[in-house]
Design an enzyme around this catalytic site. Structure first.
Site, PDB file in Angstrom:
ATOM      1  N   GLN A  13      -3.422  -0.309  10.801  1.00  0.00           N
ATOM      2  CA  GLN A  13      -3.826   1.031  11.213  1.00  0.00           C
ATOM      3  C   GLN A  13      -5.029   1.500  10.398  1.00  0.00           C
ATOM      4  O   GLN A  13      -5.324   0.942   9.341  1.00  0.00           O
ATOM      5  CB  GLN A  13      -2.648   2.001  11.068  1.00  0.00           C
ATOM      6  CG  GLN A  13      -1.471   1.579  11.949  1.00  0.00           C
ATOM      7  CD  GLN A  13      -0.308   2.551  11.893  1.00  0.00           C
ATOM      8  OE1 GLN A  13      -0.482   3.761  11.810  1.00  0.00           O
ATOM      9  NE2 GLN A  13       0.913   2.016  11.955  1.00  0.00           N
TER      10      GLN A  13
ATOM     11  N   ASP B 198       1.448   0.571  -0.518  1.00  0.00           N
ATOM     12  CA  ASP B 198       1.559   0.698   0.938  1.00  0.00           C
ATOM     13  C   ASP B 198       2.938   1.203   1.363  1.00  0.00           C
ATOM     14  O   ASP B 198       3.788   0.444   1.823  1.00  0.00           O
ATOM     15  CB  ASP B 198       1.244  -0.646   1.605  1.00  0.00           C
ATOM     16  CG  ASP B 198       0.884  -0.473   3.076  1.00  0.00           C
ATOM     17  OD1 ASP B 198       0.785   0.689   3.519  1.00  0.00           O
ATOM     18  OD2 ASP B 198       0.702  -1.489   3.772  1.00  0.00           O
TER      19      ASP B 198
ATOM     20  N   LEU C 139      -6.911   0.785  -7.410  1.00  0.00           N
ATOM     21  CA  LEU C 139      -6.779  -0.032  -8.607  1.00  0.00           C
ATOM     22  C   LEU C 139      -8.099  -0.753  -8.882  1.00  0.00           C
ATOM     23  O   LEU C 139      -8.983  -0.791  -8.029  1.00  0.00           O
ATOM     24  CB  LEU C 139      -5.670  -1.056  -8.408  1.00  0.00           C
ATOM     25  CG  LEU C 139      -4.272  -0.466  -8.229  1.00  0.00           C
ATOM     26  CD1 LEU C 139      -3.262  -1.580  -8.042  1.00  0.00           C
ATOM     27  CD2 LEU C 139      -3.887   0.409  -9.398  1.00  0.00           C
TER      28      LEU C 139
ATOM     29  N   GLU D  95       2.779  -7.148  -4.914  1.00  0.00           N
ATOM     30  CA  GLU D  95       1.718  -7.712  -5.747  1.00  0.00           C
ATOM     31  C   GLU D  95       2.025  -7.528  -7.231  1.00  0.00           C
ATOM     32  O   GLU D  95       2.764  -6.612  -7.620  1.00  0.00           O
ATOM     33  CB  GLU D  95       0.365  -7.053  -5.427  1.00  0.00           C
ATOM     34  CG  GLU D  95      -0.134  -7.357  -4.032  1.00  0.00           C
ATOM     35  CD  GLU D  95      -1.546  -6.826  -3.785  1.00  0.00           C
ATOM     36  OE1 GLU D  95      -2.236  -6.457  -4.767  1.00  0.00           O
ATOM     37  OE2 GLU D  95      -1.954  -6.768  -2.622  1.00  0.00           O
TER      38      GLU D  95
ATOM     39  N   ALA E 294      -5.539   6.844  -5.430  1.00  0.00           N
ATOM     40  CA  ALA E 294      -6.489   6.237  -6.362  1.00  0.00           C
ATOM     41  C   ALA E 294      -6.428   4.716  -6.238  1.00  0.00           C
ATOM     42  O   ALA E 294      -5.334   4.134  -6.184  1.00  0.00           O
ATOM     43  CB  ALA E 294      -6.179   6.665  -7.784  1.00  0.00           C
TER      44      ALA E 294
ATOM     45  N   ASP F  71       9.302  -1.765   5.907  1.00  0.00           N
ATOM     46  CA  ASP F  71       8.078  -2.566   6.040  1.00  0.00           C
ATOM     47  C   ASP F  71       7.609  -3.115   4.695  1.00  0.00           C
ATOM     48  O   ASP F  71       6.465  -2.928   4.290  1.00  0.00           O
ATOM     49  CB  ASP F  71       6.987  -1.697   6.661  1.00  0.00           C
ATOM     50  CG  ASP F  71       5.727  -2.490   6.994  1.00  0.00           C
ATOM     51  OD1 ASP F  71       5.857  -3.649   7.410  1.00  0.00           O
ATOM     52  OD2 ASP F  71       4.615  -1.942   6.825  1.00  0.00           O
TER      53      ASP F  71
ATOM     54  N   GLU G 230       1.998   4.924  10.277  1.00  0.00           N
ATOM     55  CA  GLU G 230       1.879   5.092   8.829  1.00  0.00           C
ATOM     56  C   GLU G 230       1.602   6.569   8.565  1.00  0.00           C
ATOM     57  O   GLU G 230       0.656   7.129   9.111  1.00  0.00           O
ATOM     58  CB  GLU G 230       0.765   4.213   8.264  1.00  0.00           C
ATOM     59  CG  GLU G 230       1.079   2.734   8.337  1.00  0.00           C
ATOM     60  CD  GLU G 230       0.041   1.885   7.615  1.00  0.00           C
ATOM     61  OE1 GLU G 230      -0.699   2.453   6.787  1.00  0.00           O
ATOM     62  OE2 GLU G 230      -0.027   0.684   7.879  1.00  0.00           O
TER      63      GLU G 230
END
Length: 536
Positions: free
Chosen positions: A226, A435, A349, A420, A347, A415, A263
């Protein structure tokens, strides 16, 4: 005779031309030498700050352990970071305040705290004051030169001033760290154990910057299903903008598959604050913002594909839809009122070029198919298989994943296909909870399958369990705490009341699941894995 004169003329012409070219080259060299000896204003357009690559003489190349702050700034404003950005951790309390990577502990750094508030009482509780291990140099994401200073010229130019030029304008008692913009302090403070500290004095300023700083560039973020935008500020900071698609009181239709859900911008905002209340602190700071589609997106974008999708609706509102896999069409256009649009600003990374991140496929990933089931949905002994598979066969990786499971269940987020980590820290670090836009879609039903890792493995950190028990008590009721935290956001109210009430109901179900594990366990210490020792 005529041919001979012609040849002589051609030779003289060539010699004269070569002489002129040589002269021009010498003039350019002289000008470059003269300009490099004196400071010169930035000739770039302040609306589109451009970043250079890594200079050959940079401190990053000169010493692998020292990272030039100019390099961090350059990559933050570069196109590379538009496509790949994420977030890290902070420095420990043993270091001196004012040094790079230091976040001074202060009661003033708690977002949404007021005297007598439930949040204030929560963050004063012993469970929220368990110290992290001592942070060494190898535990920091970045080790920078402590003598390097940066500031922006007061003339209105966005050019950075190097240490030798900023030295004379530093107020008495100030350090190089004080010259960094807030987003850079945030990046420099990342370490192995936390994304940011509990009492972070930077947090109010960082959230305010996300909500109010002038936007000088807006482009689409590549990838994803999206539409999302990368927005850049004058101080080279950047944020991920997710536009509003649903109103606060709308629920995801029961016939929607999890992979085709919208989303939600308010889910991103609420997830950040919920993550803080759970004391995970693994989601980058997010603030709500009311954006002017005309002035802050359409008029300043350099993205040609995005620019082609703007139009005026029959109601006279400014709309656009961009390019993406889902919901990017005139039928699903994002429209302002008439050109104002809500959204979340997260913000970013540090760029992956500077701080590599590894993406891991979740063992409990769903099939993302309309009829097929994943292996964990069919195999009751699936967790035993996971426990024998690296990186879940040692360390706290599996327990960190179960922390993320608790967060997702409370939000109703189905979802979570990948997560990470920062590559530098290997397996001994936290998971990034990125996310979260598909959370808070439903409040009338609870998706128990999200709790599969907890229910199948029957393990949870003792610290997490104790905090969940605390949040189920009247003085620290989870819904009250999140309501108070969200009240500070510029777009408040962020969640409808039914979503807040659903949090308390779901928290009870998490505690019930742990209770069943304890009731059937031969060794309770294998269910509540002690990660606090005598510190509580």
């Amino acid at each position: 005779m005529w041919r001979r004169l012609q040849m002589i003329f051609q030779r003289k012409f060539k010699i004269t031309l070569l002489f002129l070219l040589l002269l021009a080259l010498l003039v350019h060299l002289a000008m470059d030498l003269a300009l490099s000896a004196t400071p010169r204003p930035c000739g770039c357009d302040a609306k589109a700050p451009k970043a250079s690559g890594i200079p050959s003489g940079s401190s990053m190349l000169a010493s692998p352990k020292k990272l030039s702050l100019r390099i961090l700034q350059d990559f933050s404003g570069s196109n590379g970071s538009l496509e790949k950005s994420s977030r890290p951790q902070r420095a420990g309390p043993h270091t001196r305040a004012g040094e790079p990577g230091i976040r001074r502990q202060s009661r003033e750094g708690n977002v949404g705290r007021t005297e007598g508030s439930k949040l204030a009482a929560l963050f004063d509780h012993p469970l929220y004051n368990i110290p992290i291990p001592e942070v060494t140099e190898k535990d920091k994401l970045f080790v920078v030169n402590p003598m390097e200073k940066f500031s922006l010229r007061s003339s209105g130019s966005d050019e950075w001033v190097s240490s030798s030029k900023a030295e004379t304008v530093l107020p008495t008692g100030k350090t190089a760290y004080d010259t960094y913009p807030t987003w850079l302090k945030f990046h420099v403070g990342i370490n192995r154990y936390e994304l940011y500290p509990r009492r972070d004095p930077l947090m109010p300023t960082l959230l305010r910057d996300l909500a109010t700083q002038r936007i000088v560039s807006s482009v689409q973020k590549t990838g994803g299903t999206q539409l999302k935008l990368i927005m850049t500020f004058p101080n080279y900071g950047q944020a991920l903008f997710k536009p509003m698609k649903q109103t606060r009181d709308q629920e995801t239709p029961v016939d929607f598959f999890y992979f085709s859900d919208f989303e939600r911008h308010n889910a991103e905002i609420a997830a950040f604050h919920l993550d803080r209340i759970l004391d995970f602190r693994r989601i980058p700071p997010v603030s709500g913002r009311l954006v002017n589609i005309t002035k802050e997106i359409r008029d300043i974008t350099t993205d040609k594909k995005l620019a082609k999708t703007f139009f005026i609706s029959p109601a006279g509102n400014v709309c656009f839809y961009g390019e993406c896999s889902y919901y990017c069409s005139t039928e699903h256009a994002l429209c302002g009122k008439p050109d104002r649009l809500e959204g979340s600003m997260a913000a970013l990374l540090p760029d992956k070029t500077l701080a590599k991140r590894r993406s891991w496929r979740s063992p409990w990933r769903r099939s993302y198919h309309k009829s097929k089931k994943a292996e964990w949905e069919l195999n009751p002994n699936y967790c035993a298989q996971v426990r024998e598979t690296p990186p879940y066969n040692r360390g706290h990786r599996l327990l960190d994943l179960i922390d993320m499971t608790v967060l997702d269940f409370l939000m109703g987020n189905m979802d979570r296909h990948h997560y990470e980590t920062f590559e530098k820290f290997g397996n001994d670090t936290f998971l990034l909870h990125l996310d979260n836009g598909r959370g808070f879609g439903t409040h009338s039903r609870d998706e128990l399958s999200i709790l599969a890792p907890l229910r199948q493995c029957c393990s949870i950190k003792k610290s997490t369990y104790l905090r969940l028990q605390l949040l189920a008590t009247q003085p620290y009721r989870l819904s009250d705490l999140l309501r108070e935290a969200l009240a500070t956001d510029p777009l408040a109210p962020i969640l409808a009341e039914p979503h807040l009430r659903a949090l308390d109901r779901r928290l009870g179900k998490v505690l019930e699941a742990v209770g069943r594990c304890l009731a059937g366990a031969a060794r309770p210490e294998e269910v509540l894995v002690d990660d606090v020792g005598s510190r509580v």
